[in-house]
Every structure is written in C-alpha cells, then in structure tokens.
Design an enzyme around this catalytic site. Sequence first.
Site, mmCIF file in Angstrom:
data_model
loop_
_atom_site.group_PDB
_atom_site.id
_atom_site.type_symbol
_atom_site.label_atom_id
_atom_site.label_comp_id
_atom_site.label_asym_id
_atom_site.label_seq_id
_atom_site.Cartn_x
_atom_site.Cartn_y
_atom_site.Cartn_z
ATOM 1 C CE LYS A 10 6.182 6.315 -5.154
ATOM 2 N NZ LYS A 10 5.602 5.846 -3.867
ATOM 3 C CE1 TYR A 50 3.757 10.520 -1.780
ATOM 4 C CE2 TYR A 50 6.082 11.037 -1.970
ATOM 5 C CZ TYR A 50 4.977 10.322 -2.386
ATOM 6 O OH TYR A 50 5.094 9.400 -3.393
ATOM 7 C CG PHE A 58 4.661 5.786 5.974
ATOM 8 C CD1 PHE A 58 4.614 6.690 4.920
ATOM 9 C CD2 PHE A 58 3.463 5.222 6.411
ATOM 10 C CE1 PHE A 58 3.415 7.029 4.306
ATOM 11 C CE2 PHE A 58 2.254 5.559 5.807
ATOM 12 C CZ PHE A 58 2.239 6.477 4.751
ATOM 13 N NE ARG A 86 -5.811 5.218 -6.751
ATOM 14 C CZ ARG A 86 -4.867 5.449 -5.861
ATOM 15 N NH1 ARG A 86 -3.843 6.239 -6.151
ATOM 16 N NH2 ARG A 86 -4.914 4.889 -4.675
ATOM 17 C CG ASN A 113 5.080 2.173 -3.758
ATOM 18 O OD1 ASN A 113 5.749 3.147 -4.080
ATOM 19 N ND2 ASN A 113 3.881 2.285 -3.226
ATOM 20 C CG HIS A 116 2.591 9.290 -6.467
ATOM 21 N ND1 HIS A 116 1.915 9.143 -5.276
ATOM 22 C CD2 HIS A 116 2.035 10.358 -7.100
ATOM 23 C CE1 HIS A 116 0.988 10.095 -5.194
ATOM 24 N NE2 HIS A 116 1.045 10.843 -6.288
ATOM 25 C CD GLU A 127 -0.604 13.990 -6.421
ATOM 26 O OE1 GLU A 127 -0.891 13.606 -5.270
ATOM 27 O OE2 GLU A 127 -0.397 13.192 -7.368
HETATM 28 P P1 CMP Z 1 2.398 6.599 -2.846
HETATM 29 O O1 CMP Z 1 1.291 6.072 -3.660
HETATM 30 O O2 CMP Z 1 3.411 7.464 -3.502
HETATM 31 O O3 CMP Z 1 1.800 7.395 -1.587
HETATM 32 C C1 CMP Z 1 2.437 7.494 -0.352
HETATM 33 C C2 CMP Z 1 3.655 6.641 -0.253
HETATM 34 O O4 CMP Z 1 4.065 6.340 1.052
HETATM 35 C C3 CMP Z 1 3.365 5.267 -0.868
HETATM 36 O O5 CMP Z 1 3.196 5.347 -2.236
HETATM 37 C C4 CMP Z 1 4.566 4.499 -0.365
HETATM 38 O O6 CMP Z 1 5.745 4.803 -1.098
HETATM 39 C C5 CMP Z 1 4.678 5.065 1.037
HETATM 40 N N1 CMP Z 1 3.970 4.237 2.001
HETATM 41 C C6 CMP Z 1 2.664 3.998 2.106
HETATM 42 N N2 CMP Z 1 2.379 3.186 3.140
HETATM 43 C C7 CMP Z 1 3.565 2.922 3.709
HETATM 44 C C8 CMP Z 1 3.949 2.150 4.815
HETATM 45 N N3 CMP Z 1 3.049 1.486 5.543
HETATM 46 N N4 CMP Z 1 5.253 2.104 5.115
HETATM 47 C C9 CMP Z 1 6.158 2.782 4.367
HETATM 48 N N5 CMP Z 1 5.848 3.547 3.305
HETATM 49 C C10 CMP Z 1 4.562 3.602 2.974
#
Ligand code: CMP
Length: 139
Positions: A10, A50, A58, A86, A113, A116, A127
């Site tokens: 990311k 998404y 969010f 994962r 984070n 993904h 995907e």
């Molecule tokens: P990802 O695994 O890419 O799937 C959805 C994404 O949404 C997740 O990683 C985070 O980047 C984001 N995400 C998930 N939960 C939250 C949250 N509570 N607040 C903000 N972003 C979130």
Amino acid sequence: MTERTLSIIKPDATRRNLTGRINAMLEEAGLRIVAQKRTRLTVDEARAFYAVHKERPFFDSLVTFMTSGPVVAQVLEGHDAVSRNRGVMGATNPDQAADGTIRRVFAESVEANSVHGSDSPDNAASEIAFFFSARDIIG
Ligand code: CMP
C-alpha cells in the site's frame, strides 16, 4: 494445495521505500511473486476494488489513502497461499498483529497497514483478475 493470492503493497509502504523488505518477508514465508506491477489507483478503481466495504464508515478515507501514492500489486503463489499470506501479513490492526508479521513490523495504523491480501480463494481469483491478465502471470 498450490494456490495463488492477490497482494497489494500500500501507499504508506511504497512511500517509505519498503517494497523490497516486504517482498523478502513474503518470500521467506514460502510465497513466490509470480506477477508484480507498480501502479497508482484512480479513485474509481479504488472504489471498485473495495466495493465490499462501501457501507463502512472508513470507506471514503480508505479510498483517499489507497489513491494517495503508488501501490505494488502482486500475485503470490505457494502452498495454501491465501492463508499463508494472511499469516505473514498479520491482523488488520497492527496493534493486534503477531510479532514478526509485516503489519506488526511496518504498519502505521489500522488504515495505513502496509499490505492487503485476499481473504479467500474465490476473492483471490477476482482480485487477481482486477489487476492482471493470465499472460502477466509467470509461474
Ligand atoms: P485491507 O485488508 O486492505 O481491507 C480493507 C482495508 O480497510 C483494511 O485493509 C484497512 O486498510 C482498512 N480498514 C479496515 N478497518 C478499518 C478501520 N476500522 N478504520 C480504517 N480503515 C480500516
């Protein structure tokens, strides 16, 4: 079973020049990078990728974040690649991610984070097709 999954490095991680270090962790976990592309998502692309989260509070912030810089989309191949990836990624929230996982080591927040990964083989297939055609993937 040999399987493929979709990974995205990311914008928070590309900004900090972490692509190589994350790739090393993926490879050390037994995953092979069989396709890889650096790209920048448009807002429409991020919203489509998404879409499952579109009702979440969010969502708009996630789309803004995912379009804030380059991403590296990858196809990972290996034994049980979806769950293996994962495992090495760690929990979504880095505060809850196990020691030594990518998110524990590198993530800035639950949103930023670093990586993904597809959450099921079915989602992995759709995907992967979002980013790659069959001839892009060299196993
Ligand atoms: P990802 O695994 O890419 O799937 C959805 C994404 O949404 C997740 O990683 C985070 O980047 C984001 N995400 C998930 N939960 C939250 C949250 N509570 N607040 C903000 N972003 C979130």
